[in-house]
Write an enzyme that holds these catalytic residues in place. Structure first.
Site, mmCIF file in Angstrom:
data_model
loop_
_atom_site.group_PDB
_atom_site.id
_atom_site.type_symbol
_atom_site.label_atom_id
_atom_site.label_comp_id
_atom_site.label_asym_id
_atom_site.label_seq_id
_atom_site.Cartn_x
_atom_site.Cartn_y
_atom_site.Cartn_z
ATOM 1 N N CYS A 130 -9.414 -3.465 -2.723
ATOM 2 C CA CYS A 130 -8.091 -3.312 -3.326
ATOM 3 C C CYS A 130 -7.092 -3.006 -2.217
ATOM 4 O O CYS A 130 -7.460 -2.430 -1.184
ATOM 5 C CB CYS A 130 -8.178 -2.142 -4.310
ATOM 6 S SG CYS A 130 -6.637 -1.592 -5.023
ATOM 7 N N HIS A 156 1.812 4.223 -2.942
ATOM 8 C CA HIS A 156 1.660 5.678 -2.807
ATOM 9 C C HIS A 156 2.883 6.410 -3.375
ATOM 10 O O HIS A 156 2.764 7.503 -3.918
ATOM 11 C CB HIS A 156 1.505 6.075 -1.338
ATOM 12 C CG HIS A 156 0.114 5.919 -0.791
ATOM 13 N ND1 HIS A 156 -1.012 6.220 -1.502
ATOM 14 C CD2 HIS A 156 -0.322 5.530 0.437
ATOM 15 C CE1 HIS A 156 -2.092 6.018 -0.744
ATOM 16 N NE2 HIS A 156 -1.695 5.588 0.434
ATOM 17 N N HIS A 180 0.835 -1.206 0.000
ATOM 18 C CA HIS A 180 0.000 0.000 0.000
ATOM 19 C C HIS A 180 0.876 1.267 0.000
ATOM 20 O O HIS A 180 0.716 2.154 -0.831
ATOM 21 C CB HIS A 180 -0.906 -0.045 1.236
ATOM 22 C CG HIS A 180 -1.814 1.133 1.415
ATOM 23 N ND1 HIS A 180 -3.177 1.057 1.216
ATOM 24 C CD2 HIS A 180 -1.576 2.408 1.792
ATOM 25 C CE1 HIS A 180 -3.722 2.241 1.451
ATOM 26 N NE2 HIS A 180 -2.760 3.081 1.807
ATOM 27 N N GLU A 181 1.803 1.318 0.917
ATOM 28 C CA GLU A 181 2.612 2.539 1.060
ATOM 29 C C GLU A 181 3.566 2.725 -0.104
ATOM 30 O O GLU A 181 3.798 3.851 -0.545
ATOM 31 C CB GLU A 181 3.391 2.525 2.382
ATOM 32 C CG GLU A 181 2.521 2.419 3.619
ATOM 33 C CD GLU A 181 1.356 3.380 3.627
ATOM 34 O OE1 GLU A 181 1.429 4.442 2.987
ATOM 35 O OE2 GLU A 181 0.330 3.066 4.259
ATOM 36 N N HIS A 185 -5.671 6.650 -2.808
ATOM 37 C CA HIS A 185 -6.550 5.576 -2.338
ATOM 38 C C HIS A 185 -7.580 5.173 -3.387
ATOM 39 O O HIS A 185 -8.095 6.017 -4.120
ATOM 40 C CB HIS A 185 -7.258 5.991 -1.048
ATOM 41 C CG HIS A 185 -6.343 5.972 0.112
ATOM 42 N ND1 HIS A 185 -6.478 6.816 1.180
ATOM 43 C CD2 HIS A 185 -5.263 5.206 0.377
ATOM 44 C CE1 HIS A 185 -5.522 6.568 2.057
ATOM 45 N NE2 HIS A 185 -4.766 5.595 1.582
ATOM 46 N N CYS A 186 -7.868 3.912 -3.393
ATOM 47 C CA CYS A 186 -8.803 3.347 -4.367
ATOM 48 C C CYS A 186 -10.212 3.348 -3.771
ATOM 49 O O CYS A 186 -10.420 2.920 -2.640
ATOM 50 C CB CYS A 186 -8.377 1.926 -4.692
ATOM 51 S SG CYS A 186 -9.452 1.123 -5.874
ATOM 52 N N CYS A 199 -5.960 0.126 -10.287
ATOM 53 C CA CYS A 199 -4.646 0.357 -9.674
ATOM 54 C C CYS A 199 -3.556 -0.457 -10.377
ATOM 55 O O CYS A 199 -2.422 0.008 -10.508
ATOM 56 C CB CYS A 199 -4.711 0.068 -8.177
ATOM 57 S SG CYS A 199 -5.894 1.161 -7.351
ATOM 58 N N CYS A 212 -6.620 -3.870 -7.697
ATOM 59 C CA CYS A 212 -7.779 -3.951 -8.586
ATOM 60 C C CYS A 212 -7.337 -3.552 -10.000
ATOM 61 O O CYS A 212 -6.208 -3.085 -10.185
ATOM 62 C CB CYS A 212 -8.881 -3.028 -8.059
ATOM 63 S SG CYS A 212 -8.567 -1.300 -8.463
HETATM 64 ZN ZN ZN Z 1 -2.799 5.101 2.168
HETATM 65 ZN ZN ZN Z 2 -7.650 -0.238 -6.662
#
Ligand code: ZN
Ligand code: ZN
Length: 326
Positions: free
Chosen positions: A249, A237, A233-234, A243-244, A271, A268
Site C-alpha cells: 500500500c 498522514h 503518502h504524506e 502506516h499500513c 486505507c 489498499c
Molecule cells: Zn509515513
Molecule cells: Zn493500506
C-alpha cells in the site's frame, strides 16, 4: 504547551536496530482491518473487497521499515475511534508550499503534483508561489556524508504553523533541498505534525543527481512517480492515516529507496476506506480521475491497475485496456 511533532516519514537511522518481530497479518486479520462492509453502497462495498488486486504485505527483510519499526497497524475501526482530522466546510483545501528552486528537468512539475493531490484526495489543491530559502533564515548545515546543504525541519514546521490559511485542511512544504530533524540524525525525508496539519518533505534523495550519479533515461518518469508517491503518502498522514501493515500500500512505511520504490501508488482497501470515510468521495469517480491522470503522465502500470479496479467494481472483467466511458 510542548508541541508534539512526529517524524512520521521514513528515515535512515544512524543506529542499527535488531528487532525482527513483525509478523504479517493473516487473511482474517486483514479482513478485520477492513471491517464489515455489509450495508455500504454497492460500489463502495466492491471497492473494499480484498480481491486479487491487493497483495498482502510481505514479511520484512532486514533493514526494511517493519523490521526496524514493528508497528501495530491501525484498523478502520481504530482509525474512526482516533477522531481523525477530517476536512469540513471551513478547513477544506490542501495547500502546497514549494521551498527553494524546482528546476525544470531536475524536479517534478508543480502543476502536475497539484493535479495529482487534487485527484488522489478529491480535494481542492492550491500551490503557493515558491519561496527562496535563504531569506526565511531556517537553520541549515552541511551533511557530513553528502556535503549537501540540509534544512532543519522543525524550523520549517514553525514557519508553516504561522501561515496555515483559514481554509486549509493542511499545508505541506515541498522542497528539492535535503532535510534533517535534529543534529543527531543523518537526514529525514520529511516530518509532519498531524494535529497541526503541517508538514514538510523533500524530493532531493529521489534524484540520482543528489548522489552525484547519472540521471538515466527514465529519470523524469521515475522522479515524478517517486514524488507522487511521497506526496500521496504524506498527505494521507495529514488525514490521520498511520502506516499500513496489512497490504502492499502507498501507506507502507519505508526505510530506504528500494523499499519506497517497491510500494504501490495505490491505497489498499483498509486505507481506501479510511480516506473515503474522511472525505466522502465517490470511489468510482475517484478511480476515473486517477485513470485520467495516470494516462496523461504515462504511468501505464498504474493506469492498467485502475482499469482493472473499475471493471471489478462494475462487476465484470474485460474493460478494454486504456479505455473508459465517461
Ligand atoms: Zn509515513
Ligand atoms: Zn493500506
Amino acid at each position: 504547551m510542548k508541541q508534539v511533532v512526529l517524524p512520521i516519514i521514513f528515515f535512515l537511522p544512524l543506529s542499527v536496530c535488531l528487532a525482527m518481530d513483525f509478523q504479517p497479518p493473516g487473511p482474517a486479520e486483514r479482513l478485520r482491518a477492513i471491517g464489515p462492509t455489509r450495508g455500504l453502497p454497492e460500489a463502495l462495498r466492491l471497492a473494499l473487497d480484498a480481491g486479487p488486486d491487493f497483495e498482502p504485505i510481505p514479511a520484512p527483510r532486514p533493514g526494511d521499515w517493519l523490521a526496524v519499526h514493528p508497528e501495530p497497524g491501525q484498523t478502520f475501526e481504530d482509525f474512526v475511534r482516533s477522531r481523525p482530522n477530517r476536512p469540513d466546510g471551513t478547513r477544506r483545501k490542501i495547500y502546497l508550499q514549494p521551498l527553494g528552486e524546482f528546476l525544470k528537468d531536475q524536479s517534478p512539475a508543480l502543476e502536475i503534483l497539484k493535479e495529482y493531490a487534487a485527484s488522489y484526495f478529491v480535494t481542492e489543491t492550491e500551490v503557493f508561489p515558491s519561496l527562496a530559502i535563504d531569506p526565511l533564515k531556517f537553520t541549515t548545515r552541511s551533511n557530513p556524508y553528502t556535503r549537501n546543504r540540509q534544512v532543519l525541519t522543525t524550523d520549517v514546521l514553525t514557519f508553516l504553523r504561522k501561515r496555515l490559511p483559514a481554509d486549509a485542511f493542511c499545508l505541506l512544504a515541498i522542497t528539492m533541498e535535503d532535510l534533517y530533524p535534529e543534529p543527531s540524525w543523518n537526514f529525514v525525508f520529511g516530518q509532519a505534525s498531524l494535529r497541526e496539519r503541517v508538514g514538510v518533505f523533500s524530493f532531493a534523495r529521489y534524484d540520482p543527481g543528489f548522489y552525484r550519479e547519472e540521471r538515466g533515461k527514465n529519470y523524469s518518469e521515475t522522479l515524478l512517480r517517486r514524488s507522487c508517491k511521497v506526496l500521496a503518502h504524506e498527505t494521507a498522514h495529514m488525514f490521520s492515516l498511520v502506516h499500513c501493515i496489512f497490504f502492499r500500500c502507498v501507506l507502507n512505511g519505508s526505510n530506504h529507496l528500494q523499499e519506497s520504490d517497491s510500494r504501490p501508488l495505490s491505497l489498499c482497501p483498509v486505507c481506501l476506506r479510511k480516506l473515503q470515510f474522511s472525505i466522502g468521495f465517490d470511489v468510482v469517480a475517484r478511480y476515473r480521475q486517477l485513470f485520467d491522470f495516470y494516462h496523461k503522465v504515462a504511468f501505464e502500470p498504474e493506469a492498467r491497475w485502475v482499469v482493472t479496479r473499475l471493471a471489478r467494481i462494475a462487476g465484470h472483467e474485460g474493460v478494454p485496456s486504456g479505455g473508459r466511458k465517461k
